[in-house]
Design a protein around this motif. Structure first.
Motif, mmCIF file in Angstrom:
data_model
loop_
_atom_site.group_PDB
_atom_site.id
_atom_site.type_symbol
_atom_site.label_atom_id
_atom_site.label_comp_id
_atom_site.label_asym_id
_atom_site.label_seq_id
_atom_site.Cartn_x
_atom_site.Cartn_y
_atom_site.Cartn_z
ATOM 1 N N LEU A 1 -0.257 10.412 -14.113
ATOM 2 C CA LEU A 1 -0.466 10.961 -15.458
ATOM 3 C C LEU A 1 -1.810 10.568 -16.063
ATOM 4 O O LEU A 1 -2.390 11.323 -16.838
ATOM 5 C CB LEU A 1 0.653 10.484 -16.397
ATOM 6 C CG LEU A 1 2.034 11.100 -16.197
ATOM 7 C CD1 LEU A 1 3.103 10.260 -16.892
ATOM 8 C CD2 LEU A 1 2.060 12.529 -16.716
ATOM 9 N N THR A 2 -2.302 9.378 -15.720
ATOM 10 C CA THR A 2 -3.486 8.843 -16.414
ATOM 11 C C THR A 2 -4.746 8.861 -15.557
ATOM 12 O O THR A 2 -5.715 8.160 -15.851
ATOM 13 C CB THR A 2 -3.221 7.403 -16.904
ATOM 14 O OG1 THR A 2 -2.856 6.576 -15.779
ATOM 15 C CG2 THR A 2 -2.108 7.369 -17.938
ATOM 16 N N GLY A 3 -4.747 9.673 -14.487
ATOM 17 C CA GLY A 3 -5.927 9.806 -13.634
ATOM 18 C C GLY A 3 -6.621 11.136 -13.857
ATOM 19 O O GLY A 3 -6.788 11.581 -15.007
ATOM 20 N N PRO A 4 -7.030 11.819 -12.781
ATOM 21 C CA PRO A 4 -7.763 13.092 -12.905
ATOM 22 C C PRO A 4 -7.031 14.160 -13.726
ATOM 23 O O PRO A 4 -7.671 15.036 -14.296
ATOM 24 C CB PRO A 4 -7.924 13.532 -11.441
ATOM 25 C CG PRO A 4 -7.918 12.254 -10.663
ATOM 26 C CD PRO A 4 -6.944 11.358 -11.377
ATOM 27 N N ALA A 5 -5.690 14.059 -13.824
ATOM 28 C CA ALA A 5 -4.934 15.048 -14.606
ATOM 29 C C ALA A 5 -5.374 15.074 -16.067
ATOM 30 O O ALA A 5 -5.242 16.099 -16.747
ATOM 31 C CB ALA A 5 -3.433 14.750 -14.528
ATOM 32 N N ILE A 6 -5.911 13.950 -16.574
ATOM 33 C CA ILE A 6 -6.408 13.929 -17.958
ATOM 34 C C ILE A 6 -7.899 13.571 -18.017
ATOM 35 O O ILE A 6 -8.403 13.105 -19.042
ATOM 36 C CB ILE A 6 -5.582 12.978 -18.853
ATOM 37 C CG1 ILE A 6 -5.608 11.541 -18.316
ATOM 38 C CG2 ILE A 6 -4.142 13.470 -19.001
ATOM 39 C CD1 ILE A 6 -5.095 10.492 -19.298
ATOM 40 N N GLY A 7 -8.603 13.789 -16.885
ATOM 41 C CA GLY A 7 -10.050 13.552 -16.891
ATOM 42 C C GLY A 7 -10.431 12.093 -16.777
ATOM 43 O O GLY A 7 -11.476 11.672 -17.279
ATOM 44 N N ARG A 8 -9.595 11.300 -16.121
ATOM 45 C CA ARG A 8 -9.885 9.878 -15.902
ATOM 46 C C ARG A 8 -10.056 9.631 -14.406
ATOM 47 O O ARG A 8 -9.653 10.458 -13.590
ATOM 48 C CB ARG A 8 -8.736 9.011 -16.444
ATOM 49 C CG ARG A 8 -8.349 9.294 -17.906
ATOM 50 C CD ARG A 8 -9.169 8.495 -18.890
ATOM 51 N NE ARG A 8 -8.934 8.946 -20.258
ATOM 52 C CZ ARG A 8 -7.952 8.494 -21.051
ATOM 53 N NH1 ARG A 8 -7.099 7.602 -20.585
ATOM 54 N NH2 ARG A 8 -7.850 8.941 -22.290
ATOM 55 N N PRO A 9 -10.598 8.473 -14.015
ATOM 56 C CA PRO A 9 -10.814 8.201 -12.581
ATOM 57 C C PRO A 9 -9.508 8.184 -11.781
ATOM 58 O O PRO A 9 -8.429 7.959 -12.334
ATOM 59 C CB PRO A 9 -11.468 6.809 -12.588
ATOM 60 C CG PRO A 9 -12.063 6.665 -13.945
ATOM 61 C CD PRO A 9 -11.152 7.416 -14.867
#
Length: 796
Positions: A225-233
């Protein structure tokens, strides 16, 4: 007093992981650097620093742009080497995060630091004003904090933290040095614990940890949830913690608890039980082989808190939430996240809400403007957009109302009210006029430091858009454009940029480049090939090439290769200088274009290679021809041409890609006099300056290479002997042998007598013939298809 900081020699105090890597990056940038540490208890007194320097070559990612640079770093110790400080213009302290240790060291070095030198602490969160207290009065105006993010070669962010006594001119000079010489993105932080990046970044991780428990999600689900799916590494939340080290995470959280007792979120500044439990067991993450994740064979396992054991990792998002995250309109996306009853969506809304809330509440204390916070999170934590940009894109007023409702309802992590400025009628914190400053209660434009005049297209925030210049020529493959001043005056250097995905090269790009060269010769003093975003070029359009082959259109395929060669030659023999401005990948044809330019300006992080062997082909856009020409030129009329081909043959046959601009030079894919630029945002400025300088000096293209001495049949036979040994040792396949033999044949000028003289047309014909022959082989077509499907080379 001049704002310019002149740094001929620098010192780094502390040869730990961070100090040694800062010394490495200073050395990358051509700064004569001394690395200090404690004296060794036995043997060479500089032994600790020397060991750290030797260790730089083993680190990955590599801190040094070229391993040979390690020899340029001087080792020293605090007992016998302090006199070396007397020649230094910049001293960076990077010892352990202990206030008493740092202050003791400052007392020791103060008598040896020259009156003009700047002293900076690379602390990640200790008080800069407190550190300054032990310095002599005459040194305090030259002291500040400079916080590099790890690893310092690659992380763009550097936080500058002035003390109350820091001279503004000193700060401006150091900012310019960090920006141009070291290639950093600088934000000015206030002297508060953890400054900007770690204050917001660590809080966002704590918020994610709190909501992991609240919504009963697995660590792997949270990472999905907190990686590329929201523009994070890709490393997201828990993989990041494993990489940082769970003991380090616990220490950082404790530091926040100790130094921020009045923070309204203080009760959350403690490690969750499961994090403390892992540390107590010695499962500290990547460095111990187990943390939130561990590896069993080829499988990645994730900790299951309920079962108190590891299980197979399942990174899949719920399809409903995954579809929601693909919504392009941020306002619709955030509305859907808040409205959804799904635990994964509720988790995400809660994380965003609490990070927005925390960032707004503390903005006035930690930073001058919202811009500094957003850039700190982008450049230091790899977020594609900062918290204020996300909030603004989703609808400032609506999101503010939702946050306020959640605070009243007791759903937010803190009951602290949003600051009044959030509700002052605004729709944005970033506009074309600047970014909001709560301290000044106004929109503040970007820094007026002259160093930023070198950035024609700086990293843009939401609401900012630089003029794209005036289009001179455009087709489906390229756009040729020029800058125009406010007075309507046009630039005399034109720029051409590719429009294709990954800036791959197809016939539209080839035809467009040839036309751009013709227009530049007629109307301008020079031409720069530059892309607004990385990569420079991923090479030829393989899908289009494979289509021609599978359709049996060999003539069309041959014509495409001939057109490629014509384009390279047009660049090389242009009557005005063509300068290639390269950053990121420059593979295959992209590499060949820069090889044929009058000069290349390379971003430090340029990854250049002639990689065609990986897809069963050989370079045929003039690359092998150019390498043969250079070997002939280097050998002169009587030298051994073959000696100049050994390195390049290995480079091309093994499809090696340079891992820096410096390595591109050592692999002979770039020239010794090509320029290296450390700040990618200054690349276009420098490339245009190079083109203009060449034009000013009466530029003429090189004379046609009509007398190229080649290694001939003897050279081919010598390379074949090496290849036979590799084939028999099963280091290469039969098809690898076929490709490499053909590469050798072209580099050596074909089956002609040793030291025969040929011209460029001969070598280009050889390139084309062997390229087309390889392309028709089934194994090559398998390699191309595999690369298109998987993005990885096939060894068949």
């Amino acid at each position: 007093m001049s704002d310019k900081l002149l740094v001929r020699r620098a010192a780094v105090l502390g040869a730990g992981v961070m100090g040694a890597q800062i010394a490495a990056h200073l050395t990358n940038a051509g700064v004569d650097t001394v690395l200090f540490d404690l004296p060794a208890k036995e043997g060479d007194p500089n032994g600790i620093a020397n060991k750290a320097i030797a260790g730089l070559a083993k680190l990955s990612p590599a801190p040094l742009a070229d391993k040979a640079l390690a020899r340029r770093i001087t080792a020293a110790n605090y007992d016998t080497g302090l006199a070396l400080l007397e020649d230094c213009d910049l001293v960076i302290e990077a010892i352990a995060e202990r206030m008493d240790w740092k202050q003791d060291l400052y007392r020791k070095i103060a008598p040896h630091v020259p009156a003009h030198a700047v002293l900076a602490s690379n602390t990640s969160g200790l008080g800069i004003n407190k550190l300054a207290e032990v310095l002599p009065e005459e040194m305090r105006h030259r002291f500040c904090g400079v916080h590099f993010f790890n690893p310092p070669r690659y992380m763009h962010l550097a936080e500058l933290i002035p003390a109350r006594s820091t001279d503004a001119a000193v700060l401006r000079g150091l900012e310019a040095f960090l920006t141009t010489t070291l290639g950093k993105g600088v934000v000015i932080a206030k002297d508060t614990p953890n400054f900007i990046g770690n204050r917001i970044g660590v809080f966002s991780m704590l918020a994610a940890m709190h909501h992991t428990t609240q919504f009963k999600l697995g660590f792997d689900t949270v990472d999905a949830l907190t990686g590329p799916a929201i523009g994070r590494p890709k490393s997201a939340t828990y993989r990041t913690a494993d990489v940082v080290g769970l003991d380090t995470m616990v220490h950082v959280i404790k530091t926040m608890a100790d130094t921020l007792p009045e923070d309204p979120w203080h009760k959350y500044f403690k490690a969750p039980k499961w994090l403390s439990g892992l540390v107590e067991k010695g499962a500290l993450g990547a460095k111990t082989g187990a943390g939130f994740y561990t590896k069993k064979g080829k499988d990645i396992l994730v900790l299951d808190v309920q079962a108190q054991d590891y299980r197979a990792s399942d990174n899949s998002l719920d399809p409903e939430v995954a579809a929601l995250l693909k919504e392009r309109d941020p306002a619709a996306k955030f509305a859907a996240l808040r409205a959804s009853a799904h635990p994964q969506a509720k988790f995400l809304w809660s994380c965003f809400r609490d990070t927005f809330h925390y960032s707004a509440y503390h903005l006035k204390d930690i930073a001058e403007t919202a811009r500094d916070v957003d850039f700190a999170m982008r450049w230091g934590y790899g977020w594609s957009v900062g918290p204020f940009e996300s909030w603004q894109a989703a609808g400032w007023k609506q999101v503010a109302e939702w946050i306020a409702e959640d605070i009243v309802a007791g759903d937010a992590m803190s009951s602290a009210s949003l600051p009044d400025w959030v509700f002052d009628g605004r729709d944005a914190v970033h506009t074309s006029d600047g970014s909001y400053s709560p301290g000044r209660d106004t929109m503040v434009p970007r820094s007026s430091n002259p160093v930023y005049e070198r950035q024609r297209f700086p990293d843009a925030l939401l609401g900012e858009k630089a003029s794209q210049g005036r289009t001179v020529f455009e087709n489906e493959g390229v756009r040729m454009w020029i800058d125009q001043g406010a007075d309507g005056a046009s630039d005399d250097i034109a720029v051409v940029s590719f429009k294709t995905k990954m800036h791959t090269v197809n016939d539209h790009v080839l035809n467009g480049l040839q036309e751009a060269v013709r227009i530049a010769e007629r109307d301008f003093r020079g031409l720069v090939i530059w892309q607004p975003k990385e990569p420079f070029s991923a090479g030829a359009d393989l899908a289009g090439a494979l289509g021609l082959l599978q359709a049996g259109d060999v003539a069309g395929f041959d014509a495409m290769v001939a057109n490629f060669q014509r384009t390279s030659q047009a660049i090389k023999y242009s009557l005005v200088p063509v300068v290639a401005a390269v950053r990121g990948l420059a593979l295959g044809g992209g590499c060949e274009f820069q090889m044929h330019s009058a000069r290349t300006v390379l971003g430090l992080e340029s990854y250049i290679g002639l990689v065609e062997a990986g897809v069963g082909l050989l370079p045929a856009g003039g690359g092998l021809k150019e390498l043969a020409v250079r070997a002939s030129d280097a050998a002169g009329p009587d030298g051994d041409v073959f000696a100049g081909l050994k390195t390049v043959f290995e480079t091309v046959a093994m499809a090696k890609v340079a891992t820096s601009a410096m390595e591109a030079k050592s692999l002979q894919l770039a020239r010794k006099d090509d320029v290296v630029v450390f700040n990618a945002f200054e690349l276009l400025h420098v490339a245009k300056a190079q083109a203009r300088a060449l034009a000013e000096s009466g530029y003429r293209p090189p004379l046609p290479a009509r007398a190229i001495r080649v290694a001939g049949d003897v050279g081919i036979a010598t390379f074949k002997m090496m290849l036979v040994n590799m084939l028999e040792g099963r280091f290469i396949s039969a098809h690898d042998y076929e490709i490499a033999t053909r590469i050798a044949t072209v580099l050596c000028g074909g089956e002609v007598d040793r030291h025969s003289v040929v011209d460029e047309a001969w070598l280009l014909r050889l390139e084309r013939e062997h390229f087309v022959a390889l392309a028709q082989m089934p194994k090559t077509q398998e390699r191309i298809a595999h690369m298109l499907k998987t993005g990885k080379p096939l060894r068949n």
